[in-house]
Design a protein around this motif. Structure first.
Motif, PDB file in Angstrom:
ATOM      1  N   GLU A 135       0.851  -1.162  -0.131  1.00  0.00           N
ATOM      2  CA  GLU A 135       0.141   0.151   0.127  1.00  0.00           C
ATOM      3  C   GLU A 135       0.742   1.238   0.096  1.00  0.00           C
ATOM      4  O   GLU A 135       0.575   2.207  -0.668  1.00  0.00           O
ATOM      5  CB  GLU A 135      -0.745   0.019   1.152  1.00  0.00           C
ATOM      6  N   ASP A 142       0.815   3.824  -2.640  1.00  0.00           N
ATOM      7  CA  ASP A 142       0.707   5.226  -2.291  1.00  0.00           C
ATOM      8  C   ASP A 142       1.597   6.487  -2.533  1.00  0.00           C
ATOM      9  O   ASP A 142       1.360   7.599  -3.031  1.00  0.00           O
ATOM     10  CB  ASP A 142       0.296   5.404  -0.806  1.00  0.00           C
ATOM     11  N   SER A 154      -0.614   9.057  -4.535  1.00  0.00           N
ATOM     12  CA  SER A 154      -0.975  10.224  -3.745  1.00  0.00           C
ATOM     13  C   SER A 154      -0.317  11.497  -3.576  1.00  0.00           C
ATOM     14  O   SER A 154       0.785  11.298  -2.769  1.00  0.00           O
ATOM     15  CB  SER A 154      -1.490   9.601  -2.337  1.00  0.00           C
ATOM     16  N   LYS A 190      -7.557  10.653   4.091  1.00  0.00           N
ATOM     17  CA  LYS A 190      -7.453   9.209   4.122  1.00  0.00           C
ATOM     18  C   LYS A 190      -7.975   8.355   5.335  1.00  0.00           C
ATOM     19  O   LYS A 190      -8.160   7.463   5.391  1.00  0.00           O
ATOM     20  CB  LYS A 190      -5.935   9.026   3.938  1.00  0.00           C
ATOM     21  N   ASP A 238      -6.510   4.013   1.192  1.00  0.00           N
ATOM     22  CA  ASP A 238      -5.092   3.553   0.668  1.00  0.00           C
ATOM     23  C   ASP A 238      -4.681   4.664  -0.315  1.00  0.00           C
ATOM     24  O   ASP A 238      -3.572   5.191   0.019  1.00  0.00           O
ATOM     25  CB  ASP A 238      -5.174   2.436  -0.176  1.00  0.00           C
ATOM     26  N   HIS A 239      -5.381   5.022  -0.939  1.00  0.00           N
ATOM     27  CA  HIS A 239      -4.896   6.202  -2.294  1.00  0.00           C
ATOM     28  C   HIS A 239      -6.155   7.044  -2.505  1.00  0.00           C
ATOM     29  O   HIS A 239      -6.909   6.779  -2.669  1.00  0.00           O
ATOM     30  CB  HIS A 239      -4.395   5.444  -3.313  1.00  0.00           C
ATOM     31  N   TYR A 243      -6.686  11.043  -4.542  1.00  0.00           N
ATOM     32  CA  TYR A 243      -6.181  12.192  -5.202  1.00  0.00           C
ATOM     33  C   TYR A 243      -7.240  13.139  -6.205  1.00  0.00           C
ATOM     34  O   TYR A 243      -8.376  12.460  -6.416  1.00  0.00           O
ATOM     35  CB  TYR A 243      -5.103  12.104  -6.321  1.00  0.00           C
TER      36      TYR A 243
END
Length: 559
Positions: A296, A300, A304, A321, A330-331, A333
């Motif tokens: 992860e 990430d 991110s 998050k 996890d991610h 954006y």
């Protein structure tokens, strides 16, 4: 070096042969299952082990290396193949894999993906300023590759100096020359009447004896010049036991930077065998029992970037998050919306499975929850600060009370080429997973679609430690654009998504009254964009909009 794979079963005799204790595997009778991912080295057993992630397992009990897990264990010590070029991946993988673990070790206490109860899951006996055997091995190799020409020059210079007052008769009789251009003889070993003491030669002998031992034991395929004096066999074992004392006697001789670095490397190596040293270790290791956290964090770091920092009541969007219900995304954006020029959050979840697996029901439901939490957070901001205070982020439209489409995705690690570290090879995997309360309401907050992708695990592994900020930004720009195009392609295909899109032909100041008069039919099916276009998403099975469609024109393609 031995290579094992997480969650795989091996004979207990093999595991006891390489590990000093069973903390890295679970024993069941005469077999044991590897429970950790990482690196392990035993000084007493002279064993170096890599426990690779389960993503290296493929179908039919084969590994991605086109051999079984049992064949993989002793792959690089097999005399028939260890020097073949097609197995160079072993050394490259070892370095990238180990570097990823040390990078995570530096980052994990501060990363937002770690639960408080998991902060000590990284299992190591290496302190922040300590090194492992592999650190030392890599340092020797890198130092040699970087300085071998300079070191060889110093050695040849010393040999040349021995040519003062040579005994040519004895030299010609006892040594063989090298013929330059097939004609001119060059004598490398010259017998002198007076020997010149070389204060550097002893250190060179120690250094290259260690390097030669590492080269032989771990199949590094280094080419060491034969003119160096080497200590091997039982004499080398004796040297390891008293090497620290020998080094202390010659420490005062070295002032050259290259020689001082060489001295330090030898000192570090011999300290591992110094029985009088309180720092001497039986083993060193760096391993983790829940490698999904490392995967992860690797993904990430690529995906991110820093989010917007709008603050409401002390809460910032860049803390999205960490959800209030304890779930951790996890991610995430922000990027261009699918239907207008506003921004929307793209929410991703890393799936750490074997190369050919897909997410199950639990993972899918968790992802829907993540998306709904982000939507709710933004709606809370909207309610407190007003629509214009959210910048370019736009989740709910006040006129239609519809919700923007929230893109979601799973991303899996996979390996299909063990030599490919330079291409992300992101491709779609499986079909988009839908979730809804009302199938015909696309602009409803409960209507979500999760797309699925796979990414080259080896690319992620290398990028985690090798990419600079510029390279990461290039990757992000490419992937963000790529994911948006995939979502658009899905919604532009009526057979895939089940919707057709229309745009209202009324003027913007007429929208509110029109929506109010037809609210029951349009609820969850309409959305007014940031550029004042009233969009309608008509489901293929929706027969209630025939009369309303005369106020709309069909959109051939979302862009």
């Amino acid at each position: 070096m031995k290579i094992l794979i997480e969650n795989e079963i091996y004979p207990i005799d093999l595991l006891q042969e390489v590990f000093d204790d069973p903390k890295f595997y679970k024993q069941n009778g005469l077999e044991g299952t590897i429970t950790s991912v990482g690196y392990y080295h035993s000084f007493e057993k002279n064993s170096l082990v890599f426990m690779l992630p389960k993503v290296f397992m493929a179908e039919d009990k084969k590994t991605v290396f086109d051999c079984t897990k049992d064949e993989l264990v002793n792959l690089i010590v097999n005399e028939s193949i260890k020097h073949k070029t097609q197995y160079n991946w072993v050394r490259q993988l070892s370095v990238h894999f180990y570097n990823s673990l040390t990078e995570f070790k530096k980052r994990y206490t501060n990363t937002s993906i770690i639960h408080n109860t998991e902060t000590f899951e990284l299992n190591t006996n290496l302190g922040d300023k300590e090194y492992s055997f592999l650190d030392l091995l890599l340092s020797f190799v890198n130092f040699y590759k970087k300085n071998k020409q300079q070191i060889l020059f110093k050695h040849i210079e010393f040999v040349s100096n021995q040519a003062k007052k040579p005994k040519w008769e004895k030299t010609i009789r006892k040594s063989l020359p090298i013929l330059a251009n097939g004609k001119t003889p060059i004598y490398v070993e010259i017998t002198n009447k007076k020997k010149i003491i070389n204060t550097e030669e002893e250190l060179l002998t120690y250094f290259f004896s260690i390097l030669n031992h590492l080269n032989t034991e771990h199949n590094l395929n280094l080419k060491i010049d034969k003119s160096f004096n080497l200590i091997t066999g039982k004499q080398f074992e004796t040297l390891c036991n008293n090497g620290s004392a020998k080094l202390r006697k010659i420490k005062h001789r070295y002032f050259n930077d290259t020689l001082k670095k060489m001295y330090v490397l030898c000192e570090l190596y011999f300290s591992q065998f110094d029985k009088s040293s309180i720092k001497r270790k039986r083993e060193d290791f760096l391993a983790i029992s829940n490698y999904n956290l490392v995967f992860e964090d690797m993904v990430d770091k690529l995906f991110s970037d820093k989010l917007n920092t709008l603050e409401v009541d002390g809460i910032t969007i860049d803390k999205l998050k960490n959800n209030d219900d304890g779930k951790i995304i996890d991610h995430i954006y922000d990027y261009k919306s699918l239907i207008d020029t506003s921004n929307i959050f793209y929410i991703g979840d890393s799936k750490y499975y074997k190369s050919d697996s897909l997410a199950g029901k639990v993972s899918k439901y968790k992802q829907f929850t993540y998306a709904k939490n982000v939507i709710q957070f933004n709606i809370d901001l909207l309610n407190k600060k007003g629509q214009n205070q959210l910048g370019n982020l736009r989740y709910r439209d006040l006129i239609t009370e519809g919700y923007n489409i929230s893109p979601n995705f799973f991303i899996y690690g996979y390996i299909d080429d063990i030599n490919n570290y330079d291409s992300h090879s992101i491709t779609k995997k499986g079909s988009p997973v839908p979730s809804y309360h009302f199938e015909d309401r696309l602009f409803d907050r409960d209507t979500l679609f999760v797309h699925q992708y796979k990414i080259n695990f080896l690319f992620v592994l290398k990028a985690y430690t090798n990419f600079n900020e510029s390279e990461i930004n290039i990757f992000r720009d490419d992937v963000k654009s790529r994911f948006r195009k995939h979502f658009l392609k899905f919604f532009n295909n009526n057979e895939d998504c089940g919707f057709e899109f229309y745009e209202c032909n009324k003027t913007p100041h007429e929208y509110e009254l029109f929506v109010e008069e037809n609210f029951k039919k349009l609820n969850g099916k309409c959305f007014c964009t940031i550029d004042n276009r009233l969009l309608l998403a008509k489901h293929n099975d929706d027969n209630e909009l025939d009369e309303i469609l005369k106020h709309f024109k069909k959109i051939e393609k979302l862009e």
